[in-house]
Design a protein around this motif. Structure first.
Motif, PDB file in Angstrom:
ATOM      1  N   VAL A 171       0.851 -13.082  16.377  1.00  0.00           N
ATOM      2  CA  VAL A 171       0.639 -12.096  16.539  1.00  0.00           C
ATOM      3  C   VAL A 171       0.918 -11.576  14.863  1.00  0.00           C
ATOM      4  CG1 VAL A 171       0.624  -9.387  16.913  1.00  0.00           C
ATOM      5  CG2 VAL A 171       1.212 -11.360  18.788  1.00  0.00           C
ATOM      6  N   VAL A 172      -0.144 -10.559  14.041  1.00  0.00           N
ATOM      7  CA  VAL A 172       0.376  -9.656  13.071  1.00  0.00           C
ATOM      8  C   VAL A 172      -0.259  -8.398  12.975  1.00  0.00           C
ATOM      9  CG1 VAL A 172      -0.308  -9.628  10.868  1.00  0.00           C
ATOM     10  CG2 VAL A 172      -1.086 -11.749  11.752  1.00  0.00           C
ATOM     11  N   ALA A 173       1.341  -7.844  13.278  1.00  0.00           N
ATOM     12  CA  ALA A 173       1.585  -6.655  13.599  1.00  0.00           C
ATOM     13  C   ALA A 173       1.612  -5.788  12.308  1.00  0.00           C
ATOM     14  CB  ALA A 173       2.262  -6.437  14.561  1.00  0.00           C
ATOM     15  N   ILE A 174       0.788  -4.724  12.916  1.00  0.00           N
ATOM     16  CA  ILE A 174       0.789  -3.464  11.201  1.00  0.00           C
ATOM     17  C   ILE A 174       1.523  -2.501  11.234  1.00  0.00           C
ATOM     18  CG2 ILE A 174      -0.642  -2.673   9.440  1.00  0.00           C
ATOM     19  CD1 ILE A 174      -0.865  -5.331  10.300  1.00  0.00           C
ATOM     20  N   GLU A 175       1.983  -1.602  10.389  1.00  0.00           N
ATOM     21  CA  GLU A 175       3.348  -0.824  11.218  1.00  0.00           C
ATOM     22  C   GLU A 175       2.760   0.429   9.800  1.00  0.00           C
ATOM     23  OE1 GLU A 175       4.560   2.984  12.579  1.00  0.00           O
ATOM     24  OE2 GLU A 175       3.433   1.594  13.147  1.00  0.00           O
ATOM     25  N   PRO A 176       2.449   1.337   9.511  1.00  0.00           N
ATOM     26  CA  PRO A 176       3.047   2.177   8.687  1.00  0.00           C
ATOM     27  C   PRO A 176       4.207   2.964   8.894  1.00  0.00           C
ATOM     28  CG  PRO A 176       1.646   3.078   9.767  1.00  0.00           C
ATOM     29  CD  PRO A 176       1.944   2.226  10.903  1.00  0.00           C
ATOM     30  N   GLU A 177       4.861   3.985   9.360  1.00  0.00           N
ATOM     31  CA  GLU A 177       5.945   4.090   9.542  1.00  0.00           C
ATOM     32  C   GLU A 177       7.454   3.124   9.369  1.00  0.00           C
ATOM     33  OE1 GLU A 177       9.048   6.859   9.853  1.00  0.00           O
ATOM     34  OE2 GLU A 177       8.944   4.663  10.582  1.00  0.00           O
ATOM     35  N   ASP A 178       8.064   2.720   8.291  1.00  0.00           N
ATOM     36  CA  ASP A 178       9.326   2.482   8.232  1.00  0.00           C
ATOM     37  C   ASP A 178      10.489   1.976   8.124  1.00  0.00           C
ATOM     38  OD1 ASP A 178       7.379   2.508   5.748  1.00  0.00           O
ATOM     39  OD2 ASP A 178       9.203   4.008   4.645  1.00  0.00           O
ATOM     40  N   LEU A 180      -0.852  22.635  17.395  1.00  0.00           N
ATOM     41  CA  LEU A 180       0.689  22.505  17.879  1.00  0.00           C
ATOM     42  C   LEU A 180       1.605  20.979  17.696  1.00  0.00           C
ATOM     43  CD1 LEU A 180       3.457  24.014  17.559  1.00  0.00           C
ATOM     44  CD2 LEU A 180       3.151  24.305  20.372  1.00  0.00           C
ATOM     45  N   TRP A 181       0.838  20.571  19.008  1.00  0.00           N
ATOM     46  CA  TRP A 181       1.386  18.775  20.038  1.00  0.00           C
ATOM     47  C   TRP A 181       1.310  18.010  17.947  1.00  0.00           C
ATOM     48  CZ3 TRP A 181       2.482  17.629  24.603  1.00  0.00           C
ATOM     49  CH2 TRP A 181       2.790  15.813  24.968  1.00  0.00           C
ATOM     50  N   ARG A 182       0.308  18.389  17.668  1.00  0.00           N
ATOM     51  CA  ARG A 182       0.231  16.698  16.722  1.00  0.00           C
ATOM     52  C   ARG A 182       0.690  17.409  15.028  1.00  0.00           C
ATOM     53  NH1 ARG A 182      -5.549  17.138  12.355  1.00  0.00           N
ATOM     54  NH2 ARG A 182      -4.854  15.751  11.256  1.00  0.00           N
ATOM     55  N   ARG A 183       1.789  18.630  14.614  1.00  0.00           N
ATOM     56  CA  ARG A 183       2.357  19.124  13.955  1.00  0.00           C
ATOM     57  C   ARG A 183       3.802  17.990  14.472  1.00  0.00           C
ATOM     58  NH1 ARG A 183       4.087  25.059  12.494  1.00  0.00           N
ATOM     59  NH2 ARG A 183       5.739  24.211  10.716  1.00  0.00           N
ATOM     60  N   PHE A 184       4.510  18.504  15.894  1.00  0.00           N
ATOM     61  CA  PHE A 184       5.788  17.685  15.946  1.00  0.00           C
ATOM     62  C   PHE A 184       5.230  15.883  16.563  1.00  0.00           C
ATOM     63  CE2 PHE A 184       5.649  22.521  16.725  1.00  0.00           C
ATOM     64  CZ  PHE A 184       6.886  22.788  15.458  1.00  0.00           C
ATOM     65  N   GLY A 185       4.277  15.937  17.196  1.00  0.00           N
ATOM     66  CA  GLY A 185       4.279  14.163  17.800  1.00  0.00           C
ATOM     67  C   GLY A 185       3.405  13.978  16.228  1.00  0.00           C
ATOM     68  N   GLY A 186       4.393  13.615  15.641  1.00  0.00           N
ATOM     69  CA  GLY A 186       3.669  12.640  13.932  1.00  0.00           C
ATOM     70  C   GLY A 186       2.223  12.326  14.167  1.00  0.00           C
ATOM     71  N   GLY A 187       0.965  13.649  14.555  1.00  0.00           N
ATOM     72  CA  GLY A 187       0.106  13.216  13.948  1.00  0.00           C
ATOM     73  C   GLY A 187      -0.947  13.228  15.114  1.00  0.00           C
ATOM     74  N   CYS A 188      -0.223  13.134  15.990  1.00  0.00           N
ATOM     75  CA  CYS A 188      -1.079  12.984  17.739  1.00  0.00           C
ATOM     76  C   CYS A 188      -2.037  14.235  18.120  1.00  0.00           C
ATOM     77  CB  CYS A 188      -0.082  12.427  19.120  1.00  0.00           C
ATOM     78  SG  CYS A 188      -0.714  12.016  20.735  1.00  0.00           S
ATOM     79  N   PRO A 235       0.521  -1.451   0.281  1.00  0.00           N
ATOM     80  CA  PRO A 235       0.188  -0.083   0.034  1.00  0.00           C
ATOM     81  C   PRO A 235       1.012   1.797   0.338  1.00  0.00           C
ATOM     82  CG  PRO A 235      -0.212  -0.922   2.216  1.00  0.00           C
ATOM     83  CD  PRO A 235       0.840  -2.039   0.869  1.00  0.00           C
ATOM     84  N   ASP A 236       0.365   2.447  -0.525  1.00  0.00           N
ATOM     85  CA  ASP A 236       0.757   3.997  -0.659  1.00  0.00           C
ATOM     86  C   ASP A 236       0.724   4.333   0.782  1.00  0.00           C
ATOM     87  OD1 ASP A 236       2.448   6.226  -0.797  1.00  0.00           O
ATOM     88  OD2 ASP A 236       0.410   7.015  -2.075  1.00  0.00           O
ATOM     89  N   LEU A 237       2.192   4.449   1.589  1.00  0.00           N
ATOM     90  CA  LEU A 237       2.150   4.197   2.844  1.00  0.00           C
ATOM     91  C   LEU A 237       3.038   5.610   3.262  1.00  0.00           C
ATOM     92  CD1 LEU A 237       2.974   1.491   4.406  1.00  0.00           C
ATOM     93  CD2 LEU A 237       0.875   2.352   4.478  1.00  0.00           C
ATOM     94  N   SER A 238       2.965   6.537   2.237  1.00  0.00           N
ATOM     95  CA  SER A 238       4.132   7.866   2.053  1.00  0.00           C
ATOM     96  C   SER A 238       3.577   8.763   3.159  1.00  0.00           C
ATOM     97  CB  SER A 238       4.357   8.160   0.299  1.00  0.00           C
ATOM     98  OG  SER A 238       2.860   8.718   0.298  1.00  0.00           O
ATOM     99  N   GLN A 239       2.404   8.345   3.559  1.00  0.00           N
ATOM    100  CA  GLN A 239       1.573   9.884   4.323  1.00  0.00           C
ATOM    101  C   GLN A 239       1.693   9.793   5.932  1.00  0.00           C
ATOM    102  OE1 GLN A 239      -2.741  10.307   4.983  1.00  0.00           O
ATOM    103  NE2 GLN A 239      -2.537   8.390   4.036  1.00  0.00           N
ATOM    104  N   PHE A 240       2.854   8.832   5.790  1.00  0.00           N
ATOM    105  CA  PHE A 240       2.858   8.021   7.436  1.00  0.00           C
ATOM    106  C   PHE A 240       4.069   7.851   7.711  1.00  0.00           C
ATOM    107  CE2 PHE A 240      -1.120   6.102   6.261  1.00  0.00           C
ATOM    108  CZ  PHE A 240      -1.948   6.366   7.231  1.00  0.00           C
TER     109      PHE A 240
END
Length: 214
Positions: free
Chosen positions: A64-71, A160-168, A2-7
């Motif tokens: 366990v099948v573990a899903i993670e988008p960030e390389d 601001l938190w979201r900007r520097f916290g990986g979208g949190c 899948p295209d995971l570029s946004q992550f």
């Protein structure tokens, strides 16, 4: 794949790698043990990060099948999978479109991830899709405060938190999102947890929900 570029966020991933180790020492490891206690059968973990949960799965878990988008985080998770006491398979993917089959899992696990998925409703719909009827969702998440003043402060800080916290997003009402998804919350503990010295203590929830028959 899948295209995971946004992550992709290598700067955040490097920071998370460091801070998560400190968080484990400060109590997150114990929360993870409690989160995963009693699980068995096949489990899908959504947003596995750098794989710190893997060491805490009980031996009754068959896979366990573990899903993670960030390389970068996924590569670290793959390393941890090789050390785990249960079979762990790490896949590239994201919560809004899990690369696994319908009705294939006895349990799903989300741990400090629903704050950052782009669409909570879509992610929880995916949880329901991949869980068997009667399957469990185990959750450990930081959430919007039940205290109005604190919640308003979270609203102010979140952009601001979201900007520097990986979208949190600090202000997500994840417990309400569970109810809206059709999952039935059976057990939920609320508590405050300060993950690292430089961050504020945040309200968290830990518990389990059931996927009813559709």
């Amino acid at each position: 794949m899948p295209d995971l570029s946004q992550f992709q966020n290598p700067r955040f991933a490097r920071m998370y790698e460091r801070l998560s180790v400190e968080s484990e020492r400060r109590g997150a490891a114990e929360h993870r043990r409690k989160l995963l206690a009693g699980l068995s059968g096949r489990v899908v973990e959504i947003g596995a990060g750098n794989g710190l949960s893997f060491a805490h799965y009980p031996p009754e878990v068959s896979e366990v099948v573990a899903i993670e988008p960030e390389d970068r985080l996924r590569a670290l998770a793959e390393r941890e999978a090789g050390r785990a006491g249960v079979p762990v398979r790490v896949l590239a993917g994201h919560g809004g479109a899990l690369p696994v089959e319908d009705d294939g899992f006895d349990a799903a696990v989300v741990s400090l991830v629903l704050c950052s998925v782009p669409d909570q409703a879509a992610a929880l719909a995916e949880v329901r899709r991949v869980l068997k009827a009667g399957g469990e969702l185990r959750f450990f998440e930081h959430v919007r405060s039940a205290h109005r003043g604190v919640a308003l402060a979270q609203d102010v800080v979140t952009p601001l938190w979201r900007r520097f916290g990986g979208g949190c997003r600090l202000n997500r009402d994840t417990a309400r999102a569970f109810a809206a998804s059709g999952l039935v919350v059976e057990e939920m503990e609320r508590f405050s947890f300060k993950a690292v010295p430089s961050a504020p203590a945040l309200p968290h929830i830990l518990g389990r929900a059931r996927n009813p028959a559709r």
